[in-house]
Write a protein that holds these residues in place. Sequence first.
Motif, PDB file in Angstrom:
ATOM      1  N   THR A  50      45.064  41.690  49.845  1.00 66.90           N
ATOM      2  CA  THR A  50      45.681  43.010  49.834  1.00 66.90           C
ATOM      3  C   THR A  50      44.845  43.999  49.022  1.00 66.90           C
ATOM      4  O   THR A  50      45.258  45.147  48.843  1.00 66.90           O
ATOM      5  N   LEU A  51      43.684  43.553  48.513  1.00 63.12           N
ATOM      6  CA  LEU A  51      42.781  44.421  47.777  1.00 63.12           C
ATOM      7  C   LEU A  51      41.710  44.969  48.707  1.00 63.12           C
ATOM      8  O   LEU A  51      41.507  44.461  49.820  1.00 63.12           O
ATOM      9  N   SER A  52      41.018  45.971  48.255  1.00 60.94           N
ATOM     10  CA  SER A  52      39.897  46.492  49.033  1.00 60.94           C
ATOM     11  C   SER A  52      38.727  45.519  48.952  1.00 60.94           C
ATOM     12  O   SER A  52      38.625  44.738  47.991  1.00 60.94           O
ATOM     13  N   PRO A  53      37.836  45.506  49.923  1.00 61.59           N
ATOM     14  CA  PRO A  53      36.678  44.611  49.865  1.00 61.59           C
ATOM     15  C   PRO A  53      35.852  44.808  48.600  1.00 61.59           C
ATOM     16  O   PRO A  53      35.328  43.831  48.037  1.00 61.59           O
ATOM     17  N   THR A  54      35.719  46.058  48.153  1.00 57.82           N
ATOM     18  CA  THR A  54      34.953  46.304  46.921  1.00 57.82           C
ATOM     19  C   THR A  54      35.624  45.657  45.716  1.00 57.82           C
ATOM     20  O   THR A  54      34.963  45.028  44.878  1.00 57.82           O
ATOM     21  N   SER A  55      36.948  45.772  45.635  1.00 56.94           N
ATOM     22  CA  SER A  55      37.674  45.148  44.527  1.00 56.94           C
ATOM     23  C   SER A  55      37.527  43.634  44.555  1.00 56.94           C
ATOM     24  O   SER A  55      37.373  42.986  43.505  1.00 56.94           O
ATOM     25  N   ASP A  56      37.569  43.060  45.743  1.00 60.37           N
ATOM     26  CA  ASP A  56      37.397  41.611  45.862  1.00 60.37           C
ATOM     27  C   ASP A  56      36.027  41.172  45.355  1.00 60.37           C
ATOM     28  O   ASP A  56      35.902  40.151  44.663  1.00 60.37           O
TER      29      ASP A  56
END
Length: 434
Positions: A50-56
Amino acid sequence: MTNPTDGRTVDAASMSVLLDSSTNTVTPIAMQTANLSGINEEGPDGFLSTLSPTSDIVIGSAILLSTIISVCGNGLVLLVYYRNRRSVNSFDLLTINIAISDLLYPILGHGLHINSSFHHRWLYGTAGCQLYGFLSAFLNYVSIVTLSVLALSRYIKVCSPNYSRFIDKKNTIIAMVCIWTYSLLWALPPLIGWNRYVPEPCGIFCTLDWILREYEGLTYTVSLFIFIFFIPFSVILLCYCAIVHTTNAQRKAVEMSSKKSFIVRYNMQKRLTKVAIAMTSAFLLSWSPYAALSLWAVVIGGQPPISVEAMTAPSVFAKFSTIYNPILIVVFNAAFRENLRAFFSGKIGLPRVRSGKTTTGSTGIQEEGRSLAVSDRRKRTSDVVSDAVASSLGTDTPVKKEKPVASYSRLSEREEDFEMEVLNEPPDSEECEQ
């Protein structure tokens, strides 16, 4: 929100997962009524993040860095203690126990988290989620309970030295077995139906279902808070408060005393207590934000009104708790630093006594005993040589012999009691008069 399998309405604000009875799988549901990332369904190979790819990627990189530091640091601690295993005492054994749990946690669990973060989804399905949640809970319970036992052992050593004989290697090993068994008994119930391990709001790692309001979920959560958090932390707080009070009371006696051994042992106990307090404080600071969110979920119900990214940050921060202990041991434990220097210089053994001062820690005291024992053997050898010389000269004049230096080789057998023997002795009358 409606369950597509049976049309039931589900309150998304109060549930983190939905158990599909037809497939017996755990499906993550948004923590708020609005899906913050737009992707929350279960994919063909796992749960979508549920996070953005950048956050992951940022989270995965941070966990990878903490894993490298933790494995190297805790592995080095265990290796140094193994090389000096003959001088390990009860305090060292409990430190080793924490290092083992801090080493296993990143090795067994962080890899699943890192790989899932870089792929933007949990890759290991329901079974992997259960395994990750179990390992995370089990190994962290071991650390918490070990810290409470460490505080209790420090309390006995400092505040009740008459009972310090019970804090020996044998009893400490028995305590370590009990710690692992106790932690296992509390980590297993969610696997057999008493609460459960579910995906966290971010969807890329799993934890205990803190917001499960059914009877089996609520009773386990409350029991866990009592027996894994409240009781151990109460023991830690009370023990260290008593230690600080006793140490302050002993400070005056130390200042008045002229006994070098009294001062050395007082400083040793003070430094070992500082190590224990520092390790406990680092662990509590790391887990406090996550514990606050969990307590919110248990007491108030549901998730706090913050974003998924904000809810994920405390969990990621808690995973850094495994990197602090090796740093604190090196900073506060002088005996370990000596052993570490010896390890990197290729020398095996105990630290030396320098400038007439015993290195703090059990290894330094044992080294003093070894040096005195060597001096005793040299004295006896000198006496034998003197007798041989007198006999060869044909004289019947007895050779005057000094009283041999008392051997301290028994220190290796009773080093636990040696730490606090003098701390409870009152100063000599002459010292008090001064």
